[in-house]
Design a protein around this motif. Sequence first.
Motif, PDB file in Angstrom:
ATOM      1  N   VAL A  75       0.837  -1.204   0.000  1.00 26.44           N
ATOM      2  CA  VAL A  75       0.000   0.000   0.000  1.00 26.44           C
ATOM      3  C   VAL A  75       0.872   1.254   0.000  1.00 26.44           C
ATOM      4  O   VAL A  75       2.040   1.200   0.388  1.00 26.44           O
ATOM      5  CB  VAL A  75      -0.929   0.046   1.238  1.00 26.44           C
ATOM      6  CG1 VAL A  75      -1.926  -1.082   1.221  1.00 26.44           C
ATOM      7  CG2 VAL A  75      -0.127   0.038   2.521  1.00 26.44           C
ATOM      8  N   PRO A  76       0.307   2.399  -0.395  1.00 28.66           N
ATOM      9  CA  PRO A  76       1.025   3.658  -0.216  1.00 28.66           C
ATOM     10  C   PRO A  76       1.242   3.870   1.285  1.00 28.66           C
ATOM     11  O   PRO A  76       0.369   3.520   2.098  1.00 28.66           O
ATOM     12  CB  PRO A  76       0.082   4.716  -0.785  1.00 28.66           C
ATOM     13  CG  PRO A  76      -0.869   3.965  -1.670  1.00 28.66           C
ATOM     14  CD  PRO A  76      -0.978   2.587  -1.075  1.00 28.66           C
ATOM     15  N   SER A  77       2.366   4.431   1.664  1.00 29.98           N
ATOM     16  CA  SER A  77       2.669   4.594   3.091  1.00 29.98           C
ATOM     17  C   SER A  77       1.608   5.416   3.818  1.00 29.98           C
ATOM     18  O   SER A  77       1.352   5.200   5.007  1.00 29.98           O
ATOM     19  CB  SER A  77       4.059   5.199   3.284  1.00 29.98           C
ATOM     20  OG  SER A  77       4.145   6.454   2.652  1.00 29.98           O
TER      21      SER A  77
ATOM     22  N   ALA B 223      -4.291   3.011   8.251  1.00 29.00           N
ATOM     23  CA  ALA B 223      -5.727   2.811   8.043  1.00 29.00           C
ATOM     24  C   ALA B 223      -6.025   1.379   7.610  1.00 29.00           C
ATOM     25  O   ALA B 223      -7.007   0.774   8.081  1.00 29.00           O
ATOM     26  CB  ALA B 223      -6.248   3.803   7.006  1.00 29.00           C
ATOM     27  N   LEU B 224      -5.194   0.814   6.736  1.00 28.75           N
ATOM     28  CA  LEU B 224      -5.397  -0.575   6.324  1.00 28.75           C
ATOM     29  C   LEU B 224      -5.199  -1.506   7.518  1.00 28.75           C
ATOM     30  O   LEU B 224      -5.987  -2.429   7.722  1.00 28.75           O
ATOM     31  CB  LEU B 224      -4.457  -0.962   5.189  1.00 28.75           C
ATOM     32  CG  LEU B 224      -4.504  -2.442   4.789  1.00 28.75           C
ATOM     33  CD1 LEU B 224      -5.907  -2.857   4.332  1.00 28.75           C
ATOM     34  CD2 LEU B 224      -3.474  -2.746   3.715  1.00 28.75           C
TER      35      LEU B 224
ATOM     36  N   ASP C 140     -13.389  -4.575  -1.846  1.00 27.47           N
ATOM     37  CA  ASP C 140     -13.641  -3.173  -1.513  1.00 27.47           C
ATOM     38  C   ASP C 140     -12.567  -2.649  -0.558  1.00 27.47           C
ATOM     39  O   ASP C 140     -12.109  -1.513  -0.691  1.00 27.47           O
ATOM     40  CB  ASP C 140     -15.019  -2.995  -0.876  1.00 27.47           C
ATOM     41  CG  ASP C 140     -16.152  -3.248  -1.853  1.00 27.47           C
ATOM     42  OD1 ASP C 140     -15.896  -3.275  -3.088  1.00 27.47           O
ATOM     43  OD2 ASP C 140     -17.303  -3.439  -1.393  1.00 27.47           O
ATOM     44  N   LEU C 141     -12.166  -3.474   0.394  1.00 23.52           N
ATOM     45  CA  LEU C 141     -11.107  -3.113   1.336  1.00 23.52           C
ATOM     46  C   LEU C 141      -9.807  -2.818   0.595  1.00 23.52           C
ATOM     47  O   LEU C 141      -9.136  -1.817   0.867  1.00 23.52           O
ATOM     48  CB  LEU C 141     -10.896  -4.246   2.346  1.00 23.52           C
ATOM     49  CG  LEU C 141      -9.827  -4.028   3.387  1.00 23.52           C
ATOM     50  CD1 LEU C 141     -10.415  -3.318   4.598  1.00 23.52           C
ATOM     51  CD2 LEU C 141      -9.232  -5.360   3.809  1.00 23.52           C
ATOM     52  N   LEU C 142      -9.466  -3.667  -0.365  1.00 25.48           N
ATOM     53  CA  LEU C 142      -8.244  -3.454  -1.156  1.00 25.48           C
ATOM     54  C   LEU C 142      -8.318  -2.139  -1.923  1.00 25.48           C
ATOM     55  O   LEU C 142      -7.358  -1.363  -1.943  1.00 25.48           O
ATOM     56  CB  LEU C 142      -8.029  -4.618  -2.124  1.00 25.48           C
ATOM     57  CG  LEU C 142      -7.793  -5.991  -1.515  1.00 25.48           C
ATOM     58  CD1 LEU C 142      -7.666  -7.035  -2.618  1.00 25.48           C
ATOM     59  CD2 LEU C 142      -6.584  -5.998  -0.617  1.00 25.48           C
ATOM     60  N   SER C 143      -9.450  -1.885  -2.532  1.00 28.80           N
ATOM     61  CA  SER C 143      -9.627  -0.662  -3.311  1.00 28.80           C
ATOM     62  C   SER C 143      -9.611   0.581  -2.419  1.00 28.80           C
ATOM     63  O   SER C 143      -8.939   1.570  -2.722  1.00 28.80           O
ATOM     64  CB  SER C 143     -10.939  -0.746  -4.082  1.00 28.80           C
ATOM     65  OG  SER C 143     -11.168   0.445  -4.781  1.00 28.80           O
TER      66      SER C 143
END
Length: 126
Positions: free
Chosen positions: A18-20, A25-26, A84-87
């Motif tokens: 993911v972007p840092s 949040a993830l 949806d979580l990934l997006s």
Amino acid sequence: MSAIPPTLWFTQMIEYEVPSSRQAALAQALVTRSEELAARCQGLQGVSIQASDDGSRVLQYLQWQSRQAWAAAADCFGEAPFFDLLSQHQARSANFTAYQALRSLVRGSDGALQCQVGGIQAYHGA
């Protein structure tokens, strides 16, 4: 032909890139999702959410009672909310790996490593 040793549990690891700016949040979203999964799936024995120092990856470690328990719950990972979580968290990739645990070493109260294999305690002292 050699015998296959008994397994202790089945471990699934999912690494998200993911972007840092999205890492924290993830990680929190995965904690929430893991708690929901644990409520629905009795075979889920433990979960760990880990973040890389560079901010670009999150590791979700799920420990299942058995491969069969994981297979019974596997449909949860194919549901739309997962994608949806990934997006939502702009995940560039999600890499799945799975392992059968054969040995697990932990430090006992005496400081020595102990290995539990199929319910049998084995001592690996110094």
